[in-house]
Design a protein around this motif. Structure first.
Motif, PDB file in Angstrom:
ATOM      1  N   ALA A  27      95.056  69.029   9.860  1.00 36.95           N
ATOM      2  CA  ALA A  27      96.332  68.339  10.047  1.00 36.95           C
ATOM      3  C   ALA A  27      96.126  66.834  10.105  1.00 36.95           C
ATOM      4  O   ALA A  27      96.902  66.059   9.517  1.00 36.95           O
ATOM      5  N   PHE A  28      95.065  66.402  10.789  1.00 42.27           N
ATOM      6  CA  PHE A  28      94.775  64.969  10.844  1.00 42.27           C
ATOM      7  C   PHE A  28      94.473  64.448   9.439  1.00 42.27           C
ATOM      8  O   PHE A  28      94.962  63.378   9.046  1.00 42.27           O
ATOM      9  N   GLY A  29      93.666  65.185   8.679  1.00 43.10           N
ATOM     10  CA  GLY A  29      93.311  64.751   7.334  1.00 43.10           C
ATOM     11  C   GLY A  29      94.517  64.608   6.424  1.00 43.10           C
ATOM     12  O   GLY A  29      94.634  63.642   5.655  1.00 43.10           O
ATOM     13  N   ARG A  30      95.425  65.556   6.514  1.00 43.67           N
ATOM     14  CA  ARG A  30      96.636  65.503   5.689  1.00 43.67           C
ATOM     15  C   ARG A  30      97.511  64.316   6.086  1.00 43.67           C
ATOM     16  O   ARG A  30      98.083  63.641   5.230  1.00 43.67           O
ATOM     17  N   PRO A  69      86.167  58.162  16.873  1.00 43.77           N
ATOM     18  CA  PRO A  69      87.230  57.352  17.495  1.00 43.77           C
ATOM     19  C   PRO A  69      87.429  55.990  16.835  1.00 43.77           C
ATOM     20  O   PRO A  69      88.565  55.553  16.630  1.00 43.77           O
ATOM     21  N   GLN A  70      86.326  55.309  16.489  1.00 43.81           N
ATOM     22  CA  GLN A  70      86.445  53.986  15.886  1.00 43.81           C
ATOM     23  C   GLN A  70      87.156  54.058  14.541  1.00 43.81           C
ATOM     24  O   GLN A  70      87.987  53.207  14.213  1.00 43.81           O
ATOM     25  N   PHE A  71      86.836  55.100  13.748  1.00 42.71           N
ATOM     26  CA  PHE A  71      87.499  55.275  12.458  1.00 42.71           C
ATOM     27  C   PHE A  71      88.999  55.473  12.665  1.00 42.71           C
ATOM     28  O   PHE A  71      89.826  54.888  11.961  1.00 42.71           O
ATOM     29  N   ILE A  72      89.356  56.313  13.630  1.00 43.17           N
ATOM     30  CA  ILE A  72      90.766  56.607  13.887  1.00 43.17           C
ATOM     31  C   ILE A  72      91.525  55.339  14.259  1.00 43.17           C
ATOM     32  O   ILE A  72      92.624  55.085  13.756  1.00 43.17           O
ATOM     33  N   GLU A  73      90.938  54.526  15.126  1.00 41.67           N
ATOM     34  CA  GLU A  73      91.580  53.285  15.544  1.00 41.67           C
ATOM     35  C   GLU A  73      91.744  52.326  14.369  1.00 41.67           C
ATOM     36  O   GLU A  73      92.808  51.712  14.186  1.00 41.67           O
ATOM     37  N   GLN A  74      90.681  52.177  13.561  1.00 38.19           N
ATOM     38  CA  GLN A  74      90.743  51.272  12.416  1.00 38.19           C
ATOM     39  C   GLN A  74      91.747  51.762  11.386  1.00 38.19           C
ATOM     40  O   GLN A  74      92.517  50.977  10.824  1.00 38.19           O
ATOM     41  N   LEU A  88      96.045  61.371  18.092  1.00 42.84           N
ATOM     42  CA  LEU A  88      95.225  62.565  17.901  1.00 42.84           C
ATOM     43  C   LEU A  88      93.757  62.338  18.252  1.00 42.84           C
ATOM     44  O   LEU A  88      92.932  63.226  18.064  1.00 42.84           O
ATOM     45  N   LYS A  89      93.457  61.153  18.779  1.00 45.50           N
ATOM     46  CA  LYS A  89      92.052  60.814  19.039  1.00 45.50           C
ATOM     47  C   LYS A  89      91.401  61.767  20.041  1.00 45.50           C
ATOM     48  O   LYS A  89      90.252  62.183  19.861  1.00 45.50           O
ATOM     49  N   GLU A  90      92.122  62.109  21.084  1.00 42.49           N
ATOM     50  CA  GLU A  90      91.559  63.005  22.091  1.00 42.49           C
ATOM     51  C   GLU A  90      91.261  64.381  21.506  1.00 42.49           C
ATOM     52  O   GLU A  90      90.218  64.987  21.784  1.00 42.49           O
ATOM     53  N   GLU A  91      92.183  64.887  20.666  1.00 42.74           N
ATOM     54  CA  GLU A  91      91.959  66.190  20.043  1.00 42.74           C
ATOM     55  C   GLU A  91      90.770  66.149  19.086  1.00 42.74           C
ATOM     56  O   GLU A  91      90.003  67.102  18.997  1.00 42.74           O
ATOM     57  N   MET A  92      90.605  65.044  18.387  1.00 46.49           N
ATOM     58  CA  MET A  92      89.456  64.910  17.490  1.00 46.49           C
ATOM     59  C   MET A  92      88.151  64.846  18.285  1.00 46.49           C
ATOM     60  O   MET A  92      87.130  65.391  17.860  1.00 46.49           O
ATOM     61  N   ALA A  93      88.177  64.202  19.441  1.00 49.30           N
ATOM     62  CA  ALA A  93      86.978  64.119  20.278  1.00 49.30           C
ATOM     63  C   ALA A  93      86.567  65.507  20.747  1.00 49.30           C
ATOM     64  O   ALA A  93      85.372  65.844  20.784  1.00 49.30           O
TER      65      ALA A  93
END
Length: 284
Positions: A27-30, A69-74, A88-93
């Motif tokens: 879901a994050f990728g999409r 996390p850094q990728f998500i923020e950027q 979604l950062k917490e779920e990815m962690a």
């Protein structure tokens, strides 16, 4: 943590929906691909702006790689997502750990005390990158390269516990045979012994070796970890064949705490243990 059923255990179930290629990761990728496309960016351009190759971006968009996390923020900033991705950062962690270990990883990160008995391999908190990579490469069924690198990074991140302040009290009892297994080769073993000595110098860490020649041994039931939280709550964790359990029943905790105490009395003292590891290092 989920309440313990029958006042005894919580079995950590596999959650395939959180593994790479499915569920929240897909879901994050999409969502990432949709936002990138709407921003009119090709993968190459977007990758340059976030410091990733186009192939890596493709892996994340296709749900084959869990973003850091850094990728998500950027990515959120570059694409002007307004927090859609960082939400979604917490779920990815969580997803970077195998499903059976996720609750333990959360508890470990906030623990004020840990007691770890290791009988098969060096504890994950003590493993070098080379040793840990070898451990992951030996798993069967085989793990994909992307999964190995993801789990390796997650394991190395766990070692931030050694620099956390206030410093937690950490105790490790390691079987001698563990320190003699050349996992990853002789050079890998040597690096692991050096790492064990280095970590053992920390004032909040005690490492003890259980000699193979001991006739009395309280740890024949297998490895386990005792956890103490900041609120004084005590729990225990066991893991075998990718199946894990968290215990919070007082009777079970007392049983394992007593067992760990006996193990400490049977093992070499911390000073004797470091001298023993140093001697092993000289033989390697």
């Amino acid at each position: 943590m989920t309440e313990v059923r029958d006042e005894e255990t919580v079995r950590q179930q596999r959650r395939p929906e959180d593994e790479p290629g499915t569920g929240v990761v897909t879901a994050f990728g999409r969502q990432l691909k949709l936002l990138r496309t709407r921003a009119g960016m090709e993968r190459v351009e977007f990758g340059k702006r976030v410091g990733y190759s186009a192939d890596s971006v493709a892996s994340i968009e296709q749900g084959r790689r869990i973003p850091q996390p850094q990728f998500i923020e950027q990515a959120d900033e570059v694409l002007g997502a307004g927090g859609v991705l960082t939400a979604l950062k917490e779920e990815m962690a969580k997803a970077q750990y195998p499903a059976f270990f996720r609750d333990m990883a959360r508890l470990e990160a906030s623990a004020v005390g840990l007691c770890v008995y290791a009988a098969h391999a060096a504890p994950g908190l003590l493993q070098t990158e080379e040793y840990a990579r070898a451990v992951f490469r030996m798993q069967r069924p085989l793990l994909e390269d992307d999964v190995i690198e993801q789990r390796l990074q997650a394991r190395m991140t766990r070692q931030d516990i050694f620099t956390r302040r206030p410093a937690p009290l950490l105790s490790f009892i390691i079987e001698e045979v563990v320190l003699r297994k050349p996992i990853g080769g002789r050079a890998s073993l040597r690096g692991q012994l050096e790492q064990t000595l280095l970590v053992g110098q920390n004032r909040n860490v005690e490492i003890q070796v259980m000699p193979t020649a001991r006739e009395d041994h309280a740890g024949l039931g297998g490895p386990f970890t005792l956890i103490e939280n900041s609120d004084g709550r005590r729990l225990a964790y066991t893991e075998v064949q990718d199946d894990s359990r968290l215990y919070n029943r007082p009777g079970k905790i007392r049983e394992l705490e007593a067992r760990y105490g006996i193990l400490r009395s049977q093992a070499l003292t911390p000073c004797e243990s470091l001298a023993f590891v140093e001697e092993m290092l000289g033989e390697t």
